[in-house]
Design a protein around this motif. Sequence first.
Motif, PDB file in Angstrom:
ATOM      1  N   UNK A 176      49.092  83.751  38.814  1.00 48.31           N
ATOM      2  CA  UNK A 176      47.745  83.376  38.371  1.00 48.31           C
ATOM      3  C   UNK A 176      47.079  84.535  37.641  1.00 48.31           C
ATOM      4  N   UNK A 177      47.226  85.755  38.156  1.00 51.13           N
ATOM      5  CA  UNK A 177      46.634  86.930  37.521  1.00 51.13           C
ATOM      6  C   UNK A 177      47.271  87.189  36.154  1.00 51.13           C
ATOM      7  N   UNK A 178      48.582  86.957  36.035  1.00 49.15           N
ATOM      8  CA  UNK A 178      49.241  87.138  34.744  1.00 49.15           C
ATOM      9  C   UNK A 178      48.705  86.149  33.717  1.00 49.15           C
ATOM     10  N   UNK A 179      48.519  84.892  34.128  1.00 51.12           N
ATOM     11  CA  UNK A 179      47.948  83.897  33.218  1.00 51.12           C
ATOM     12  C   UNK A 179      46.533  84.276  32.816  1.00 51.12           C
ATOM     13  N   UNK A 180      45.747  84.741  33.789  1.00 54.69           N
ATOM     14  CA  UNK A 180      44.368  85.138  33.494  1.00 54.69           C
ATOM     15  C   UNK A 180      44.337  86.319  32.528  1.00 54.69           C
ATOM     16  N   UNK A 181      45.192  87.317  32.742  1.00 57.05           N
ATOM     17  CA  UNK A 181      45.234  88.473  31.841  1.00 57.05           C
ATOM     18  C   UNK A 181      45.673  88.063  30.441  1.00 57.05           C
ATOM     19  N   UNK A 182      46.612  87.140  30.345  1.00 59.56           N
ATOM     20  CA  UNK A 182      47.051  86.650  29.038  1.00 59.56           C
ATOM     21  C   UNK A 182      45.890  85.975  28.308  1.00 59.56           C
ATOM     22  N   UNK A 183      45.124  85.158  29.009  1.00 54.27           N
ATOM     23  CA  UNK A 183      43.970  84.490  28.406  1.00 54.27           C
ATOM     24  C   UNK A 183      42.896  85.501  27.997  1.00 54.27           C
ATOM     25  N   UNK A 184      42.649  86.479  28.853  1.00 47.48           N
ATOM     26  CA  UNK A 184      41.644  87.509  28.536  1.00 47.48           C
ATOM     27  C   UNK A 184      42.066  88.291  27.298  1.00 47.48           C
ATOM     28  N   UNK A 185      43.340  88.657  27.209  1.00 47.82           N
ATOM     29  CA  UNK A 185      43.836  89.398  26.034  1.00 47.82           C
ATOM     30  C   UNK A 185      43.729  88.561  24.778  1.00 47.82           C
ATOM     31  N   UNK A 186      43.977  87.260  24.898  1.00 45.11           N
ATOM     32  CA  UNK A 186      43.865  86.370  23.747  1.00 45.11           C
ATOM     33  C   UNK A 186      42.409  86.299  23.273  1.00 45.11           C
ATOM     34  N   UNK A 187      41.481  86.140  24.216  1.00 48.23           N
ATOM     35  CA  UNK A 187      40.058  86.088  23.841  1.00 48.23           C
ATOM     36  C   UNK A 187      39.579  87.430  23.290  1.00 48.23           C
TER      37      UNK A 187
END
Length: 159
Positions: free
Chosen positions: A125-136
Amino acid sequence: MLEYHLLTLVCHLLILALALLFLWSNAATFINKSPPRIPEVQIPKDPVMEFAQALRFEINRAFAVLRDIASGRDLKKFLSVVAGLWVLSIVGSWCNFLTLFYIVFVLLHTVPVLYEKYEDKVDPFAEKAMHEIKKHYAVFDAKVLSKIPRGPLKEKKKD
């Protein structure tokens, strides 16, 4: 809620304790009783000096970090600190300092235990969240941050 703050409570309890001890000490002579034995309390020098030195070291380190952030070298770090302080100010407006301190204390003692217990579920879940944050952040960087003009950096003087 009583809206009774910690400092006020401590002061009122100390006033009550001092008044009771004062009255007991003065009344003891009238009723032929021995006055209360109040122990002499002294704080040892060494632990206080160690604590003061450790606190001084941490404060100086925080000042160095703040100076580094304010120098304008790392915009990402500056914006994250500003955002963190802004969120902290919002949370601080919801409750008083003692409540906030208690919440942080409880979180610091429960979150690591919960993380260790559910680490296999939290990490993906944290990896998905970090990926989304980096994309934004990449979109924000392309649309806003890259358009901010930057002057040439001055070289530091080496002593």
